[in-house]
Design a protein around this motif. Structure first.
Motif, PDB file in Angstrom:
ATOM      1  N   VAL A 158      56.981  55.318  -2.067  1.00  0.00           N
ATOM      2  CA  VAL A 158      58.070  54.363  -1.836  1.00  0.00           C
ATOM      3  C   VAL A 158      57.510  53.035  -1.317  1.00  0.00           C
ATOM      4  N   ASP A 159      56.534  53.109  -0.432  1.00  0.00           N
ATOM      5  CA  ASP A 159      55.902  51.893   0.086  1.00  0.00           C
ATOM      6  C   ASP A 159      55.184  51.130  -1.027  1.00  0.00           C
ATOM      7  N   LYS A 160      54.537  51.866  -1.923  1.00  0.00           N
ATOM      8  CA  LYS A 160      53.859  51.231  -3.059  1.00  0.00           C
ATOM      9  C   LYS A 160      54.869  50.526  -3.960  1.00  0.00           C
ATOM     10  N   ILE A 161      55.959  51.217  -4.250  1.00  0.00           N
ATOM     11  CA  ILE A 161      56.991  50.627  -5.103  1.00  0.00           C
ATOM     12  C   ILE A 161      57.539  49.363  -4.458  1.00  0.00           C
ATOM     13  N   ALA A 170      62.675  43.648 -10.197  1.00  0.00           N
ATOM     14  CA  ALA A 170      61.320  44.186 -10.350  1.00  0.00           C
ATOM     15  C   ALA A 170      61.288  45.650  -9.899  1.00  0.00           C
ATOM     16  N   ALA A 171      61.986  45.953  -8.829  1.00  0.00           N
ATOM     17  CA  ALA A 171      62.062  47.339  -8.349  1.00  0.00           C
ATOM     18  C   ALA A 171      62.754  48.225  -9.384  1.00  0.00           C
ATOM     19  N   GLY A 177      57.890  53.433 -13.699  1.00  0.00           N
ATOM     20  CA  GLY A 177      56.930  54.060 -12.804  1.00  0.00           C
ATOM     21  C   GLY A 177      55.738  53.198 -12.428  1.00  0.00           C
ATOM     22  N   LEU A 178      54.956  53.742 -11.519  1.00  0.00           N
ATOM     23  CA  LEU A 178      53.774  53.037 -11.027  1.00  0.00           C
ATOM     24  C   LEU A 178      52.705  52.899 -12.102  1.00  0.00           C
ATOM     25  N   GLU A 179      52.737  53.745 -13.105  1.00  0.00           N
ATOM     26  CA  GLU A 179      51.787  53.603 -14.211  1.00  0.00           C
ATOM     27  C   GLU A 179      51.989  52.263 -14.917  1.00  0.00           C
ATOM     28  N   TRP A 180      53.237  51.828 -15.022  1.00  0.00           N
ATOM     29  CA  TRP A 180      53.504  50.523 -15.642  1.00  0.00           C
ATOM     30  C   TRP A 180      52.874  49.402 -14.811  1.00  0.00           C
ATOM     31  N   VAL A 181      52.896  49.545 -13.507  1.00  0.00           N
ATOM     32  CA  VAL A 181      52.294  48.525 -12.634  1.00  0.00           C
ATOM     33  C   VAL A 181      50.782  48.471 -12.866  1.00  0.00           C
TER      34      VAL A 181
END
Length: 165
Positions: A4-7, A85-86, A93-97
């Motif tokens: 959650v913090d990463k997102i 953005a969220a 997902g974080l993979e997209w980031v």
């Protein structure tokens, strides 16, 4: 760092970056085409009145100003960019980031035009998709271009952020 913090961190960085690209497009539009971008003070004015129980206006420009609306408008503008953005990161997902692709940025970024067309503009008193303005088609194209610039900004900001992290 928890997921959650990463997102949240990625959303803030990418959302601010994308909103900066959108604002750069607004600046270019104003300088080259002599077409002023939206006055974000009006967004804050609408929200200020909304908090007092008034959602719709005959004309937001005729509504009484809200204290600090210019500053609040810019803060809200960037906060909305972070929220969108969220939304993108939540869906892809974080993979997209880590490996951003243009498609998801376009889907979310261009999709954000739904908010002004169907919520804000009717509430501002200018009708669905600005149909009550003197030149609705021109305003619709300008809105679509602004939100497309936000979409491109999502992609560019995510790529820049992926290179840094």
């Amino acid at each position: 760092m928890h997921e959650v913090d990463k997102i949240l961190l990625h959303s803030v960085v990418i959302g601010i970056g994308a909103t900066l690209v959108m604002d750069l497009w607004g600046w270019i539009q104003k300088r080259i085409f002599n077409a002023p971008p939206l006055d974000y003070a009006l967004v804050a004015r609408w929200l200020g009145h909304f908090l007092r129980g008034r959602f719709r206006h005959d004309s937001i420009m005729a509504a009484p100003p809200v204290a600090g609306e210019r500053a609040w408008g810019w803060i809200v503008h960037y906060a909305i960019g972070i929220v969108f953005a969220a939304l993108l990161i939540s869906f892809w997902g974080l993979e997209w980031v880590r490996n951003p692709t243009l498609g998801p940025a376009l889907v979310i970024g261009i999709g954000t035009v739904v908010v002004p067309f169907f919520i804000m503009q009717p509430a501002f008193g200018i009708g669905v998709a600005g149909m009550r303005t003197p030149k609705p088609r021109i305003n619709q194209v300008k809105s679509l271009a602004a939100h497309t610039s936000f979409a491109i900004g999502l992609f560019l900001a995510a790529n820049a952020w992926a290179q840094l992290t």
